[in-house]
Scaffold this active site. Sequence first.
Site, short mmCIF file in Angstrom:
data_model
loop_
_atom_site.label_atom_id
_atom_site.label_comp_id
_atom_site.label_asym_id
_atom_site.label_seq_id
_atom_site.Cartn_x
_atom_site.Cartn_y
_atom_site.Cartn_z
N GLY A 159 48.91 40.73 58.56
CA GLY A 159 47.81 41.60 58.15
C GLY A 159 46.47 40.91 58.31
O GLY A 159 46.37 39.74 58.68
N ASP A 214 40.20 41.01 40.76
CA ASP A 214 40.50 41.90 41.89
C ASP A 214 41.94 42.40 41.82
O ASP A 214 42.67 42.38 42.80
CB ASP A 214 40.25 41.18 43.22
CG ASP A 214 40.08 42.17 44.38
OD1 ASP A 214 39.72 43.34 44.14
OD2 ASP A 214 40.32 41.77 45.54
#
Length: 369
Positions: free
Chosen positions: A58, A176
């Site tokens: 990714g 996050d």
Amino acid sequence: MLAEEIRQQLKDLFTLEEYTDIHELSNDECVQGSNLKHFSYEWIVAATNNFSPVHKLGQGGFGSVYKGVTSEGQEVAIKQLSENSKQGLVEFKNEVVLIAKLQHTNLVKLLGFCIHGNQRMLIYEFMPNKSLDFFLFDPNRKEHLPWEKRLSIIEGIAQGLLYLHKYSRVRIIHRDMKASNILLDENMNSKISDFGMAKILQQNETKSNTRRLSGTFGYMAPEYAMEGIFSTKSDVYSFGVLVLEIISGKKNSYFRSEDGPLNLVEHTWELWNRDAVLQIVDPALNNISLKEEQLQRCINLGLLCVEDLAVDRPSMSDVISMLTNENLALKKPKKPAFVSRYSVVHGFQEDRSEKFTVNQLSISAMEAR
């Protein structure tokens, strides 16, 4: 024992002006006490077949992630941080300092690092089932997440956050928390990853603020999004959004109608007030009539976590109690905060500039000096 050259490189990194958050750990302690392995660049090249596209897992805001295979057949994940990004530098130091000292079954394990010229890489244990969002938001894959597994994932995330907030050596605010940062092992157990935006609070601190806002739209607590104030309760807010996403199988940003709800949080609140909250439950979950009480309880918990005022939200200790003790009565939630991309961007003062990553989901805002 690290080679002297690598040791010096690490000490140089930890004393750069851009990074001053490690106030609980000395630079020398960061270098000596981590027990991390330094991997050679040649080892990285061999393990990824020279960063072959076939091995690429990714691409994120901080760089690329590759699957590596050692000569012994062990699989690892290798994050190649952007050479020119200060954020990449901050993430590298956060990960090396923080994750190296964290040991918990619900946190992704950092195995080591590589420094090669301007390149910095992090080597993690490999998670064969990728991230939670890979399954949760895909109409075909989500069927691999029955309710029992989703509840187990929620509990795992909660245990990991409790460790960060209360039981680790220093109090860590992740900042996050989102579905793509929850990785799944071979048994679909959840592990919190990506500590690049994490902040440390001293043990006598309950909250702090920052001039650099980093995070992801839809998961940001209102006090953090609008004022830069972060605490354990801002992580709790993000956790609450995650709980509602896991139950519904929909992203918080799923609702985009101008006349409809702003996001999943608001939609859930509207249904709660109409006593129809089970309508948010993912249709992929079969036989929910057998689990209605459990689902209702988890939705209640999620709404408690996203309440507007941080002081009203439960601690992660409270969350664990509510998840594990079905006899514990839950309070009725108050109206939650509805934080949107629009409200975050337009809540900044005019002397600030906003910087968005390529996926337009994460934000890093710096006040002008």
